[in-house]
Scaffold this motif. Structure first.
Motif, PDB file in Angstrom:
ATOM      1  N   THR A  81       0.848  -1.196   0.000  1.00 39.45           N
ATOM      2  CA  THR A  81       0.000   0.000   0.000  1.00 39.45           C
ATOM      3  C   THR A  81       0.881   1.243   0.000  1.00 39.45           C
ATOM      4  O   THR A  81       2.028   1.203   0.432  1.00 39.45           O
ATOM      5  CB  THR A  81      -0.922   0.036   1.240  1.00 39.45           C
ATOM      6  N   ALA A  82       0.320   2.324  -0.473  1.00 35.78           N
ATOM      7  CA  ALA A  82       0.987   3.624  -0.471  1.00 35.78           C
ATOM      8  C   ALA A  82      -0.083   4.692  -0.357  1.00 35.78           C
ATOM      9  O   ALA A  82      -1.194   4.531  -0.886  1.00 35.78           O
ATOM     10  CB  ALA A  82       1.794   3.823  -1.749  1.00 35.78           C
ATOM     11  N   ALA A  83       0.258   5.775   0.324  1.00 38.18           N
ATOM     12  CA  ALA A  83      -0.694   6.883   0.457  1.00 38.18           C
ATOM     13  C   ALA A  83      -1.052   7.409  -0.927  1.00 38.18           C
ATOM     14  O   ALA A  83      -0.205   7.519  -1.811  1.00 38.18           O
ATOM     15  CB  ALA A  83      -0.106   7.977   1.317  1.00 38.18           C
ATOM     16  N   TYR A  84      -2.324   7.705  -1.113  1.00 36.61           N
ATOM     17  CA  TYR A  84      -2.818   8.200  -2.400  1.00 36.61           C
ATOM     18  C   TYR A  84      -3.050   9.706  -2.274  1.00 36.61           C
ATOM     19  O   TYR A  84      -3.836  10.152  -1.432  1.00 36.61           O
ATOM     20  CB  TYR A  84      -4.112   7.475  -2.768  1.00 36.61           C
ATOM     21  N   PRO A  85      -2.362  10.479  -3.093  1.00 41.15           N
ATOM     22  CA  PRO A  85      -2.520  11.945  -2.967  1.00 41.15           C
ATOM     23  C   PRO A  85      -3.909  12.394  -3.438  1.00 41.15           C
ATOM     24  O   PRO A  85      -4.370  11.990  -4.497  1.00 41.15           O
ATOM     25  CB  PRO A  85      -1.422  12.498  -3.870  1.00 41.15           C
ATOM     26  N   LEU A  86      -4.515  13.210  -2.634  1.00 46.04           N
ATOM     27  CA  LEU A  86      -5.818  13.784  -2.977  1.00 46.04           C
ATOM     28  C   LEU A  86      -5.647  15.258  -3.287  1.00 46.04           C
ATOM     29  O   LEU A  86      -4.822  15.942  -2.681  1.00 46.04           O
ATOM     30  CB  LEU A  86      -6.792  13.631  -1.807  1.00 46.04           C
ATOM     31  N   PRO A  87      -6.426  15.767  -4.219  1.00 48.73           N
ATOM     32  CA  PRO A  87      -6.380  17.218  -4.458  1.00 48.73           C
ATOM     33  C   PRO A  87      -6.975  17.944  -3.246  1.00 48.73           C
ATOM     34  O   PRO A  87      -7.765  17.367  -2.503  1.00 48.73           O
ATOM     35  CB  PRO A  87      -7.252  17.394  -5.707  1.00 48.73           C
ATOM     36  N   PRO A  88      -6.581  19.176  -3.039  1.00 49.36           N
ATOM     37  CA  PRO A  88      -7.142  19.926  -1.903  1.00 49.36           C
ATOM     38  C   PRO A  88      -8.665  20.032  -2.041  1.00 49.36           C
ATOM     39  O   PRO A  88      -9.174  20.441  -3.076  1.00 49.36           O
ATOM     40  CB  PRO A  88      -6.478  21.303  -1.993  1.00 49.36           C
ATOM     41  N   LEU A  89      -9.327  19.607  -0.992  1.00 49.82           N
ATOM     42  CA  LEU A  89     -10.792  19.646  -0.973  1.00 49.82           C
ATOM     43  C   LEU A  89     -11.258  20.509   0.189  1.00 49.82           C
ATOM     44  O   LEU A  89     -10.624  20.532   1.246  1.00 49.82           O
ATOM     45  CB  LEU A  89     -11.362  18.232  -0.813  1.00 49.82           C
ATOM     46  N   PRO A  90     -12.389  21.197   0.021  1.00 52.04           N
ATOM     47  CA  PRO A  90     -12.925  21.948   1.162  1.00 52.04           C
ATOM     48  C   PRO A  90     -13.498  20.958   2.178  1.00 52.04           C
ATOM     49  O   PRO A  90     -14.144  19.979   1.835  1.00 52.04           O
ATOM     50  CB  PRO A  90     -14.024  22.813   0.543  1.00 52.04           C
ATOM     51  N   GLY A  91     -13.186  21.180   3.432  1.00 51.04           N
ATOM     52  CA  GLY A  91     -13.714  20.298   4.468  1.00 51.04           C
ATOM     53  C   GLY A  91     -12.842  19.071   4.666  1.00 51.04           C
ATOM     54  O   GLY A  91     -11.875  18.835   3.950  1.00 51.04           O
ATOM     55  N   PRO A  92     -13.207  18.274   5.655  1.00 56.85           N
ATOM     56  CA  PRO A  92     -12.399  17.088   5.952  1.00 56.85           C
ATOM     57  C   PRO A  92     -12.580  16.010   4.872  1.00 56.85           C
ATOM     58  O   PRO A  92     -13.655  15.827   4.318  1.00 56.85           O
ATOM     59  CB  PRO A  92     -12.944  16.609   7.297  1.00 56.85           C
ATOM     60  N   ALA A  93     -11.494  15.326   4.573  1.00 58.64           N
ATOM     61  CA  ALA A  93     -11.532  14.238   3.589  1.00 58.64           C
ATOM     62  C   ALA A  93     -10.895  13.002   4.211  1.00 58.64           C
ATOM     63  O   ALA A  93      -9.978  13.091   5.018  1.00 58.64           O
ATOM     64  CB  ALA A  93     -10.768  14.628   2.325  1.00 58.64           C
TER      65      ALA A  93
END
Length: 135
Positions: A85-97
Motif C-alpha cells: 500500500t501507499a498513500a494516495y494523494p488527494l487534491p485539496p478539498l474543502p472540508g475534511p476528507a
C-alpha cells in the motif's frame, strides 16, 4: 475358367504405401500439435483465472489501511502473492476528507522458467486510530 492377366491383379506399390504413410504421419503430427496447444491454452486460462480470484480475495480481506501502510505476502495453492500500500494523494478539498491508500496485489504463478503475474489495484480508506491512541 478364366485366366486373368498379371496386370489386372495389380495392387499398391511399395512407394505408394510409403507416401500414404508419410502423409498420414504429417497429418497426425499437425493434429497432435494443435490439440496440445489447445490444452495448454486452457490450462493457462485456468491458472490466470485462479490468480485473479486469489488477488480479489486478498483485496477483500482489507477494510482499510493503517496510516503507516501495509505490506503482506503469502502463498495460496502454489501462487505467491504480495500486497503493498501507499498513500494516495488527494487534491485539496474543502472540508475534511478521508485519506486514501492505493493497494496493489500482485499474484505470481506459472513455472519458474516462464513466470506470469496478475496485478490488481484498488483504493481503500485509511483506518482511524482508536480514541486515545498515540499518533
Amino acid at each position: 475358367m478364366s485366366l486373368r492377366s498379371p496386370r489386372a491383379q495389380r495392387g499398391f506399390s511399395l512407394l505408394e504405401v510409403l507416401v500414404a504413410f508419410a502423409i498420414m504421419a504429417l497429418s497426425l503430427a499437425v493434429l497432435y500439435r494443435t490439440s496440445g496447444g489447445s490444452v495448454r491454452a486452457v490450462a493457462d486460462a485456468e491458472n490466470y483465472e485462479r490468480a485473479v480470484r486469489t488477488a480479489r480475495s486478498v483485496l477483500a480481506l482489507q477494510d482499510g489501511v493503517p496510516e503507516s501502510g501495509l505490506f503482506m505476502e503469502g502463498v495460496d495453492g502454489g501462487m505467491r502473492w504480495q500486497m503493498r500500500t501507499a498513500a494516495y494523494p488527494l487534491p485539496p478539498l474543502p472540508g475534511p476528507a478521508v485519506p486514501l491508500h492505493r493497494v496493489d496485489v500482485e499474484v505470481r504463478f506459472g513455472d519458474p522458467e516462464h513466470p506470469r503475474s496478475v496485478v490488481l489495484s484498488s483504493l481503500l480508506p485509511q483506518l482511524r486510530p482508536p480514541p486515545g491512541a498515540p499518533r
